[in-house]
Write an enzyme that holds these catalytic residues in place. Structure first.
Site, PDB file in Angstrom:
ATOM      1  N   ARG A  31      -5.484   1.433   4.295  1.00 25.83           N
ATOM      2  CA  ARG A  31      -4.192   1.989   5.234  1.00 25.83           C
ATOM      3  C   ARG A  31      -4.401   1.250   6.336  1.00 25.83           C
ATOM      4  NH1 ARG A  31      -6.233   6.686   6.346  1.00 25.83           N
ATOM      5  NH2 ARG A  31      -3.950   7.427   7.376  1.00 25.83           N
ATOM      6  N   CYS A  32      -3.181   1.086   6.754  1.00 24.82           N
ATOM      7  CA  CYS A  32      -3.190   0.163   8.420  1.00 24.82           C
ATOM      8  C   CYS A  32      -3.979   1.020   9.283  1.00 24.82           C
ATOM      9  CB  CYS A  32      -1.765  -0.495   8.697  1.00 24.82           C
ATOM     10  SG  CYS A  32      -0.541   1.148   8.942  1.00 24.82           S
ATOM     11  N   THR A  33      -3.748   2.446   9.125  1.00 25.75           N
ATOM     12  CA  THR A  33      -4.284   3.364  10.043  1.00 25.75           C
ATOM     13  C   THR A  33      -5.502   3.789   9.724  1.00 25.75           C
ATOM     14  OG1 THR A  33      -2.929   4.971   8.691  1.00 25.75           O
ATOM     15  CG2 THR A  33      -2.014   4.303  10.801  1.00 25.75           C
ATOM     16  N   THR A  82       1.344 -12.278   7.914  1.00 26.96           N
ATOM     17  CA  THR A  82       2.950 -12.866   7.588  1.00 26.96           C
ATOM     18  C   THR A  82       3.770 -12.554   8.520  1.00 26.96           C
ATOM     19  OG1 THR A  82       2.123 -12.397   5.362  1.00 26.96           O
ATOM     20  CG2 THR A  82       4.250 -13.247   5.588  1.00 26.96           C
ATOM     21  N   ASP A 138      10.584 -17.295   3.102  1.00 27.83           N
ATOM     22  CA  ASP A 138      10.859 -17.846   3.905  1.00 27.83           C
ATOM     23  C   ASP A 138      12.742 -18.007   3.838  1.00 27.83           C
ATOM     24  OD1 ASP A 138       8.807 -18.413   5.059  1.00 27.83           O
ATOM     25  OD2 ASP A 138       8.371 -20.230   4.733  1.00 27.83           O
ATOM     26  N   GLU A 148       5.531  -4.036  11.670  1.00 34.22           N
ATOM     27  CA  GLU A 148       4.067  -3.314  11.778  1.00 34.22           C
ATOM     28  C   GLU A 148       3.156  -3.969  11.007  1.00 34.22           C
ATOM     29  OE1 GLU A 148       3.796  -0.354  13.457  1.00 34.22           O
ATOM     30  OE2 GLU A 148       6.083  -0.312  13.997  1.00 34.22           O
ATOM     31  N   ASN A 200       0.783  -1.126  -0.007  1.00 32.80           N
ATOM     32  CA  ASN A 200       0.017  -0.064   0.114  1.00 32.80           C
ATOM     33  C   ASN A 200       0.724   1.231  -0.137  1.00 32.80           C
ATOM     34  OD1 ASN A 200       0.942  -0.409   2.508  1.00 32.80           O
ATOM     35  ND2 ASN A 200      -1.095   0.169   3.415  1.00 32.80           N
ATOM     36  N   TYR A 201       1.922   1.195   0.635  1.00 32.41           N
ATOM     37  CA  TYR A 201       2.961   2.346   0.648  1.00 32.41           C
ATOM     38  C   TYR A 201       4.280   1.811   0.129  1.00 32.41           C
ATOM     39  CZ  TYR A 201      -0.289   5.343   2.981  1.00 32.41           C
ATOM     40  OH  TYR A 201      -1.387   6.441   3.523  1.00 32.41           O
ATOM     41  N   GLY A 207       3.356  -5.367   7.102  1.00 34.86           N
ATOM     42  CA  GLY A 207       2.226  -6.127   6.281  1.00 34.86           C
ATOM     43  C   GLY A 207       1.364  -6.769   7.148  1.00 34.86           C
ATOM     44  N   LYS A 247      12.927  -6.639  -0.298  1.00 39.21           N
ATOM     45  CA  LYS A 247      12.530  -7.629  -0.996  1.00 39.21           C
ATOM     46  C   LYS A 247      11.052  -6.788  -1.059  1.00 39.21           C
ATOM     47  CE  LYS A 247       8.864 -10.383  -1.470  1.00 39.21           C
ATOM     48  NZ  LYS A 247       8.041  -9.688  -2.358  1.00 39.21           N
TER      49      LYS A 247
HETATM   50  N1  LIG Z   1       1.283  -1.456  10.707  1.00 38.54           N
HETATM   51  C1  LIG Z   1       1.560  -0.877   9.403  1.00 38.54           C
HETATM   52  O1  LIG Z   1       2.448  -0.112   9.282  1.00 38.54           O
HETATM   53  C2  LIG Z   1       1.217  -1.634   8.065  1.00 38.54           C
HETATM   54  C3  LIG Z   1       0.486  -2.755   8.201  1.00 38.54           C
HETATM   55  N2  LIG Z   1       0.003  -3.154   7.042  1.00 38.54           N
HETATM   56  C4  LIG Z   1      -0.915  -4.340   7.166  1.00 38.54           C
HETATM   57  O2  LIG Z   1      -0.309  -5.131   5.672  1.00 38.54           O
HETATM   58  C5  LIG Z   1      -1.755  -5.896   5.347  1.00 38.54           C
HETATM   59  C6  LIG Z   1      -1.663  -5.632   3.588  1.00 38.54           C
HETATM   60  O3  LIG Z   1      -0.489  -5.685   3.053  1.00 38.54           O
HETATM   61  P1  LIG Z   1       0.012  -6.615   2.260  1.00 38.54           P
HETATM   62  O4  LIG Z   1       1.266  -6.157   1.283  1.00 38.54           O
HETATM   63  O5  LIG Z   1      -1.020  -7.467   1.692  1.00 38.54           O
HETATM   64  O6  LIG Z   1       0.714  -7.734   3.382  1.00 38.54           O
HETATM   65  P2  LIG Z   1       1.553  -9.087   3.243  1.00 38.54           P
HETATM   66  O7  LIG Z   1       1.670  -9.574   4.540  1.00 38.54           O
HETATM   67  O8  LIG Z   1       0.722 -10.044   2.337  1.00 38.54           O
HETATM   68  O9  LIG Z   1       2.540  -8.744   2.505  1.00 38.54           O
HETATM   69  C7  LIG Z   1       3.643  -7.969   3.039  1.00 38.54           C
HETATM   70  C8  LIG Z   1       5.040  -8.234   2.509  1.00 38.54           C
HETATM   71  O10 LIG Z   1       5.557  -9.501   2.705  1.00 38.54           O
HETATM   72  C9  LIG Z   1       5.706 -10.095   1.710  1.00 38.54           C
HETATM   73  N3  LIG Z   1       5.689 -11.683   2.057  1.00 38.54           N
HETATM   74  C10 LIG Z   1       4.567 -12.570   1.676  1.00 38.54           C
HETATM   75  N4  LIG Z   1       4.744 -13.719   2.119  1.00 38.54           N
HETATM   76  C11 LIG Z   1       5.923 -13.675   2.582  1.00 38.54           C
HETATM   77  C12 LIG Z   1       6.726 -14.621   3.520  1.00 38.54           C
HETATM   78  N5  LIG Z   1       6.529 -15.821   3.680  1.00 38.54           N
HETATM   79  N6  LIG Z   1       8.022 -14.293   3.902  1.00 38.54           N
HETATM   80  C13 LIG Z   1       8.567 -12.998   3.818  1.00 38.54           C
HETATM   81  N7  LIG Z   1       7.781 -11.908   3.141  1.00 38.54           N
HETATM   82  C14 LIG Z   1       6.694 -12.558   2.839  1.00 38.54           C
HETATM   83  C15 LIG Z   1       4.954  -9.826   0.483  1.00 38.54           C
HETATM   84  O11 LIG Z   1       5.295 -10.059  -0.813  1.00 38.54           O
HETATM   85  P3  LIG Z   1       4.661 -10.302  -2.018  1.00 38.54           P
HETATM   86  O12 LIG Z   1       3.856  -9.118  -2.148  1.00 38.54           O
HETATM   87  O13 LIG Z   1       5.460 -10.746  -2.927  1.00 38.54           O
HETATM   88  O14 LIG Z   1       3.638 -11.452  -1.542  1.00 38.54           O
HETATM   89  C16 LIG Z   1       4.991  -8.298   0.854  1.00 38.54           C
HETATM   90  O15 LIG Z   1       6.084  -7.580   0.356  1.00 38.54           O
HETATM   91  C17 LIG Z   1      -2.809  -5.278   6.189  1.00 38.54           C
HETATM   92  O16 LIG Z   1      -2.902  -6.511   6.963  1.00 38.54           O
HETATM   93  C18 LIG Z   1      -2.371  -4.252   6.577  1.00 38.54           C
HETATM   94  O17 LIG Z   1      -2.925  -3.903   7.764  1.00 38.54           O
HETATM   95  C19 LIG Z   1       0.161  -2.438   5.695  1.00 38.54           C
HETATM   96  C20 LIG Z   1       0.756  -1.329   5.619  1.00 38.54           C
HETATM   97  C21 LIG Z   1       0.994  -0.475   7.057  1.00 38.54           C
HETATM   98  O1  LIG Z   2       0.260   1.641   5.430  1.00 37.99           O
HETATM   99  C1  LIG Z   2      -0.155   2.592   6.051  1.00 37.99           C
HETATM  100  O2  LIG Z   2      -1.293   2.396   6.128  1.00 37.99           O
HETATM  101  C2  LIG Z   2       0.514   3.632   6.445  1.00 37.99           C
HETATM  102  O3  LIG Z   2       1.565   3.333   7.254  1.00 37.99           O
HETATM  103  C3  LIG Z   2      -0.327   4.683   7.020  1.00 37.99           C
HETATM  104  O4  LIG Z   2       0.444   5.786   6.784  1.00 37.99           O
HETATM  105  P1  LIG Z   2      -0.324   7.288   6.836  1.00 37.99           P
HETATM  106  O5  LIG Z   2      -1.156   6.964   8.015  1.00 37.99           O
HETATM  107  O6  LIG Z   2       0.618   8.411   7.056  1.00 37.99           O
HETATM  108  O7  LIG Z   2      -0.995   7.435   5.649  1.00 37.99           O
END
Ligand SMILES: NC(=O)C1=CN([C@@H]2O[C@H](COP(=O)(O)OP(=O)(O)OC[C@H]3O[C@@H](n4cnc5c(N)ncnc54)[C@H](OP(=O)(O)O)[C@@H]3O)[C@@H](O)[C@H]2O)C=CC1
Ligand SMILES: O=C(O)[C@H](O)COP(=O)(O)O
Length: 496
Positions: free
Chosen positions: A297-299, A248, A230, A264, A169-170, A245, A192
């Site tokens: 957005r996670c937030t 995961t 992994d 995060e 998402n970012y 993310g 990665k």
């Molecule tokens: N707290 C925070 O700051 C934030 C949290 N999030 C959270 O992230 C989620 C959405 O984002 P999303 O990208 O779909 O999240 P994912 O957890 O699916 O993926 C995040 C990253 O992990 C990689 N990945 C996937 N599988 C593995 C593995 N087994 N080992 C290591 N890396 C791996 C992905 O690669 P690939 O794309 O190739 O699968 C990607 O780069 C939501 O739950 C959201 O709340 C999102 C933004 C900010």
């Molecule tokens: O991934 C997310 O949701 C971001 O960490 C949120 O960033 P922002 O709240 O500054 O838009």
């Protein structure tokens, strides 16, 4: 245009290259991974599917490049980071364009993400030279039983190789929020990127390449996380993982070795609305918090907990604003764009249908075309509905009506997430008490949750994360304290 001009060398035919040893390379796997445009649902780009041997090679290079980078003066590290930030900002167009195509981020927001990322890199360089240039000096006689015979000098040293894994998402901003602190602190960095967002990240990495960082210090390995994740996260050369993310991250934490982790993860940010709140402010923040970037957005505001006495008015005001949101292509700066994938859209739809079966009030008709879901406010949501607890990561905001502040706090604290939350009231004393009672990493008073500005601490409690982000905290997390103790034969007191 992406992959042209200054960025032509990162593209091989129709497949983007990966970055290792200061060069753009084609993987020996002969395989690629398709990046699907969320709006058109057609293949937009392709990236290399890197092999385990390529990961091993990158890790060896990262280990050796880090040794000399740690001996590079801080001001020189900062100078290179400033250069990379300037190149990034000067070349925002191709990155913004790929953000639009890979993750359907509205065009204006895509530009903002790149500019914000350049600013983050520069801020990090500035902060790094200040906080890493300082250490501590301790005297032994402050601890009982000791004379002043020991001088203790502390400084911060790098960890080694940092593995950075940002989410879709970012992709650019959450990559540089890991890369810049790692580098200023004297670490090397293996990135990665998320598959959706990889091409934007490769352009960003090229800006670091053009800035002239030493070979091997920065690498970018592409491929599906499910295939090489992994191998990367359990690699013995990795000394720190910074991950953003979803769930995961929880499994990575269980598999990673004895190394510092910055995680995060997801959130279910609650918005508690009291009777005395400014309801126009509440409504505009629910719109901004719940629907910007289509709720991805996670937030994002993921549940509204509003006092029954003002609930009708809040719902009406939000409904009126939802009606004005534009829905369509990211290129046209629509407020609501397609969510990142079909599986994500299906998941959101599942939550909506569950709420429907269990009797939630639909403030708008549910509408979906492909990955595009129209903004939806669900009123009278109850705790037995999945949407009350799960994060949709889409443009759907549930409203739960509460009869006491305690009920709101209890709902917030019953979540397994604890990222951010917000409270709306004109009574600052109540706001502070509620903020203290909410089990979340941050509480915003009278504004929607947000990670930015990027130098603020950002952390989740419970399943929302480990460690804290924000420029200063990230630099600290990516260092270790080293001490040297000077032992004197006799106590020594200056001027004594
Ligand atoms: N707290 C925070 O700051 C934030 C949290 N999030 C959270 O992230 C989620 C959405 O984002 P999303 O990208 O779909 O999240 P994912 O957890 O699916 O993926 C995040 C990253 O992990 C990689 N990945 C996937 N599988 C593995 C593995 N087994 N080992 C290591 N890396 C791996 C992905 O690669 P690939 O794309 O190739 O699968 C990607 O780069 C939501 O739950 C959201 O709340 C999102 C933004 C900010
Ligand atoms: O991934 C997310 O949701 C971001 O960490 C949120 O960033 P922002 O709240 O500054 O838009």
């Amino acid at each position: 245009m992406a992959g042209t001009g200054l960025f032509a060398e990162i593209l091989d035919g129709e497949v983007y290259k990966y970055y290792a040893d200061g060069e753009w390379k084609t993987s020996s796997s002969g395989k690629s991974v398709a990046i699907i445009n969320p709006a058109t649902r057609k293949t937009q780009y392709k990236v290399q599917a890197c092999t385990q041997e390529e990961v091993n090679a990158v890790m060896e290079l990262a280990k050796s490049a880090q040794k000399s980078w740690a001996k590079t003066p801080l001001w020189k590290r900062a100078e290179l980071l400033h250069k990379a930030a300037a190149i990034l900002k000067d070349n925002k167009a191709p990155m913004a364009e790929s953000l639009v195509k890979e993750i359907a981020k509205p065009a204006k927001d895509s530009v903002t993400e790149v500019v914000r990322s350049g600013d983050l890199i520069s801020y990090c360089a500035e902060e790094g030279v200040r906080i890493l240039g300082e250490g501590k000096f301790l005297l032994s006689d402050s601890f009982p039983g000791n004379d002043r015979t020991k001088y203790c000098l502390t400084s911060k040293i790098p960890l080694g190789v940092v593995l950075a894994i940002p989410p879709f998402n970012y992709p650019v901003n959450l990559a540089v929020s890991k890369i810049a602190p790692a580098l200023i602190a004297g670490n090397s960095l293996v990135l990665k990127p998320p598959t959706q967002g990889a091409v934007s990240c490769l352009h960003m990495v090229h800006c670091f390449h053009l800035a002239g960082f030493p070979k091997g210090l920065i690498s970018c390995i592409t491929g599906k996380g499910s295939e090489i994740g992994d191998f990367l996260t359990m690699h013995p050369a990795v000394n720190c993982i910074s991950f953003t993310g979803g769930d995961t991250g929880i499994s990575i934490s269980k598999k990673a070795g004895m190394i510092p982790l910055q995680m995060e993860l997801g959130g279910k940010d609650a918005c508690i609305v009291l009777e005395d709140a400014d309801l126009d402010l509440v409504a505009s923040n629910i719109i901004k918090g719940g629907f910007s970037y289509s709720g991805q957005r996670c937030t994002a505001v993921k549940v509204v907990l509003v006092m029954e006495s003002v609930a009708d008015e809040v719902v009406e005001k939000v409904k009126a604003k939802v009606a004005k949101l534009t829905v369509g292509p990211p290129e046209e700066n629509s407020d609501i764009t397609a969510v990142v994938s079909e599986s994500s859209a299906n998941f959101i739809e599942g939550l909506v249908m569950d709420a429907k079966e269990k009797g939630a009030t639909f403030c708008q008709e549910y509408k979906r075309e492909g990955n595009l879901i129209w903004p939806l406010l669900l009123d009278n949501v109850r705790p037995d509905m999945r949407i009350a607890w799960e994060e949709p990561f889409g443009p759907v905001v549930p409203v739960l009506r509460i009869n006491s502040v305690e009920e709101g706090i209890n709902h917030c604290n019953a979540s397994n997430f604890g990222l951010q939350g917000c409270v709306f009231t004109k009574d600052i004393n109540k706001a502070i008490l509620i903020s203290d009672a909410m089990e979340t990493g941050t509480v915003q008073i009278n504004s929607a949750p947000a990670r930015g500005p990027d130098h603020f601490p950002f952390q989740g409690l419970k399943d929302s994360g480990i460690g804290s982000q924000g420029v200063t905290n990230s630099i600290n997390l990516m260092t270790k304290v080293k001490t040297t103790v000077i032992n004197l034969p006799t106590p020594s007191y200056s001027m004594g």
